[in-house]
Design a protein around this motif. Structure first.
Motif: not given
Length: 590
Positions: A36-38, A466-477, A535-538, A564-571
RNA sequence: CGGGGUGUAGCUCAGCCUGGUAGAGCACUGUCUUCGGGAGGCAGGGGUCGUGAGUUCAAAUCUCGCCAUCCCGACCA
């Protein structure tokens, strides 16, 4: 030699870390034995490593996560007035003999061994005996009550089948608390307080969870609630109402009986059903709904050798409910084909409730039927139009089935829905179960010895990872909720080895964030290309990422990316530190 | 505990059926080129093929025992 960095550590909190000096053991490939994912992500991200079946090493980054969870639990337990203690993992057999569990505790789960003097010990799977020993020695007066002691300690249960990584390990980390009281009302108050505390702890971890009514199981006691993190990979099924806050483990959820049918009984008729053994085959053969049939299960009894349990054809027996019926043996055992044949004269597949000479227990839904189909108690025959009163002799109506999606809620409000959950917490009112067996008493107002009431409150710390990861992951990690993340922020310099401006800017932001108390990881690893760092960071799930590269520095900016959102910004390079500080602050305000 | 699968390099696996020199990819070391999404070349290190016995001239390969591990069914934070 590790470069000395006086700003590296502030108290116990590691605010700055360079990836070149930190063990980041990520794997590109998914380990073969993780399902499983976790489990997969914990191994791939280098958080844990397996030492033996169900036994794991916690690597530096994994331990950080574990400690973040422990910290939240400690803060909330302390806030509730509980006192932290630490009890041994190794426990003497005598106390377990006193409580009566030495030979009883789900034999096998308890790992026993002897010391050089041939004295018996076990590795603690739980600590009721030890805490009761402490309480009876230290607590003398009702004035000292109530008290609530807790610990965060390693437990060992020799599970027959460790599974799913840290979700069902043999050695695991658990927070367990035990309270002592001089009255039921006081126990109820602490129990309610723990209910609130657990809800607060899980909310701080940003989990989607449900408190549900639960079976007390082998620990014993009366009232009990489990806290489940909702996840499709969960091993438990919970039932909850569409219109109220009723929720229960399916083991416990009451199945409300339908209104009895009002149809007039018709004449019975035996029909030949050659080779038909299952309800599905029977329903297909007769072209009827399985709900018009009943199935008759024969199990071992407590008073009589065998007992019959009858369910509607489309329903499933609930093992826990069955074991609680006084007529049924304490451990549910299905009768063998031979035993059934000796008593009934027919084999499984042709059994029915008519004319049996063994106790007959009928589920509420089956009992509501009229003119139903049942086995004829004669091989290869079934009977049509069976009716209870007319055809079946004495019987008792019981609740012995699993509830199903769409059943009415037991509190009369709405219908039940089913979801899977991971049990991360369990609170019990133990009552006198241990205090009586081990003679844990205090003196009351009248100087009379009274046995203390006990409550017990468990929470799986490593299981929560493990439970936290089951609820908080995507295909990248992994996507750690901010309060759990091993680092708040990761800085990735692109081509830092070539561009002094990149390296210096990254280092500058790194120091500024560390000084502000933000836990920051600088990925300064040599020879690791940007793609691999991203990739590692994700994979390891750091919430906030800053990318420093020549491309941006030419414009005076760095890139911020939200995991989480994947959104980026230039600061702007001048504002990025404050930007992050504000983000992390808003994370912790949530 | 019952049923099934798998043990070969740190990881993922091929080789086994049909016995005859132990392999690939990733990872690791050195080096050169490369460097905004898991780079490429060259050179290299690393394996008593889980373990014990048996069969054979010869066993990773065939047979049996044992051990470990994973999956499917009954328990628990």
């Amino acid at each position: 030699m590790i470069e000395s960095d006086p700003h590296l550590i502030s108290g116990l909190k590691i605010t700055r870390m360079k990836a070149s000096r930190y063990t980041i053991s990520t794997l590109k490939e998914t380990p073969a034995d993780a399902e499983i994912a976790s489990h997969q992500l914990l191994i791939r991200g280098g958080f844990i490593r397996k030492l033996a079946s169900g036994i794991y090493n916690w690597m530096p980054i994994g331990l950080k996560v574990l400690q973040k969870i422990e910290r939240i639990i400690r803060e909330e337990m302390n806030a509730s007035g509980a006192q932290e203690v630490l009890m041994p993992v190794v426990q003497p057999a005598e106390l377990w003999e006193e409580s009566g569990r030495w030979g009883k505790y789900d034999d096998g789960l308890l790992l026993k061994f002897t010391d050089r003097h041939n004295r018996n010990f076990c590795l603690g799977p739980t600590h009721e005996e030890i805490i009761t020993e402490i309480a009876r020695n230290e607590l003398r007066s009702h004035k000292q009550l109530p008290v609530n002691y807790y610990q965060i300690q390693t437990k060992f249960r020799d599970e027959t089948r460790p599974r799913f990584g840290v979700l069902r390990a043999r050695e695991f980390m658990m927070k367990d608390a035990y309270s002592f009281h001089s009255s039921q009302q006081s126990l109820q108050e602490t129990y309610d307080l723990m209910h609130e505390t657990y809800s607060r702890i899980l909310s701080r971890m940003q989990l989607d969870f449900r408190p549900v009514l639960a079976d007390t199981g082998s620990i014993g006691g009366s009232a009990s609630m489990e806290f489940h993190v909702l996840a499709d990979s969960g091993e438990d099924i919970i039932a909850f109402s569409s219109d109220s806050d009723y929720a229960a483990n399916i083991e416990m959820a009451e199945a409300v009986g339908p209104e009895p049918e009002a149809t007039t009984p018709e004449a019975t008729e035996d029909i030949s059903t050659p080779g038909i053994k299952t309800i599905a085959e029977l329903a297909a053969f007769l072209k009827i709904d399985p709900a018009r049939t009943v199935k008759t299960l024969i199990v071992k009894g407590s008073e009589t050798p065998l007992v019959a349990i009858v369910l509607r054809g489309d329903h499933e027996m609930n093992k826990i409910k069955a074991e609680k019926l006084p007529e049924v043996a304490e451990t549910l055992i299905m009768a063998s084909e031979e035993e059934i044949r000796n008593v009934i004269g027919a084999g499984t597949g042709s059994l029915g409730p008519q004319g049996l000479n063994i106790p007959l227990l009928v589920d509420r839904a089956a009992a509501a039927l009229t003119n139903f189909v049942a086995g004829a108690n004669r091989d290869d025959f079934h009977t049509l139009n069976v009716n209870w009163e007319r055809d079946c002799g004495d019987f008792r109506v019981v609740d012995v089935r699993n509830v199903e999606e769409g059943d009415p809620s037991p509190d009369g409000k709405g219908t039940l829905r089913l979801k899977r959950g991971i049990e991360v917490g369990h609170i019990f009112q133990l009552g006198y179960r241990y205090s009586e067996a081990m003679n844990a008493t205090v003196l009351d107002e009248n100087g009379k010895a009274i046995t203390m009431l006990m409550g017990c409150y468990g929470m799986g710390v490593s299981r929560l990872v493990g439970a936290i990861i089951e609820q908080n992951h995507d295909e990248k990690g992994i996507i750690w909720p901010a309060p759990i993340a091993p680092f708040h922020c990761i800085i990735i310099p692109v081509n830092g080895h070539k561009s002094a401006a990149v390296a210096e800017t990254a280092e500058h932001i790194y120091k500024a964030l560390g000084a502000a108390g933000i836990e920051v990881l600088l990925d300064d690893r040599d020879g690791v290309r940007p793609g691999a760092k991203f990739a590692d960071a994700e994979l390891i799930g750091i919430p906030h990422r800053i990318v420093v590269g020549d491309r941006g520095l030419d414009k005076g900016v760095v890139e911020y990316v939200n995991r989480r959102s994947g959104e980026s910004a230039e600061i702007s390079t001048h504002q990025i530190a404050q930007y992050l500080i504000d983000l992390v602050k808003s994370d912790s305000d949530k």
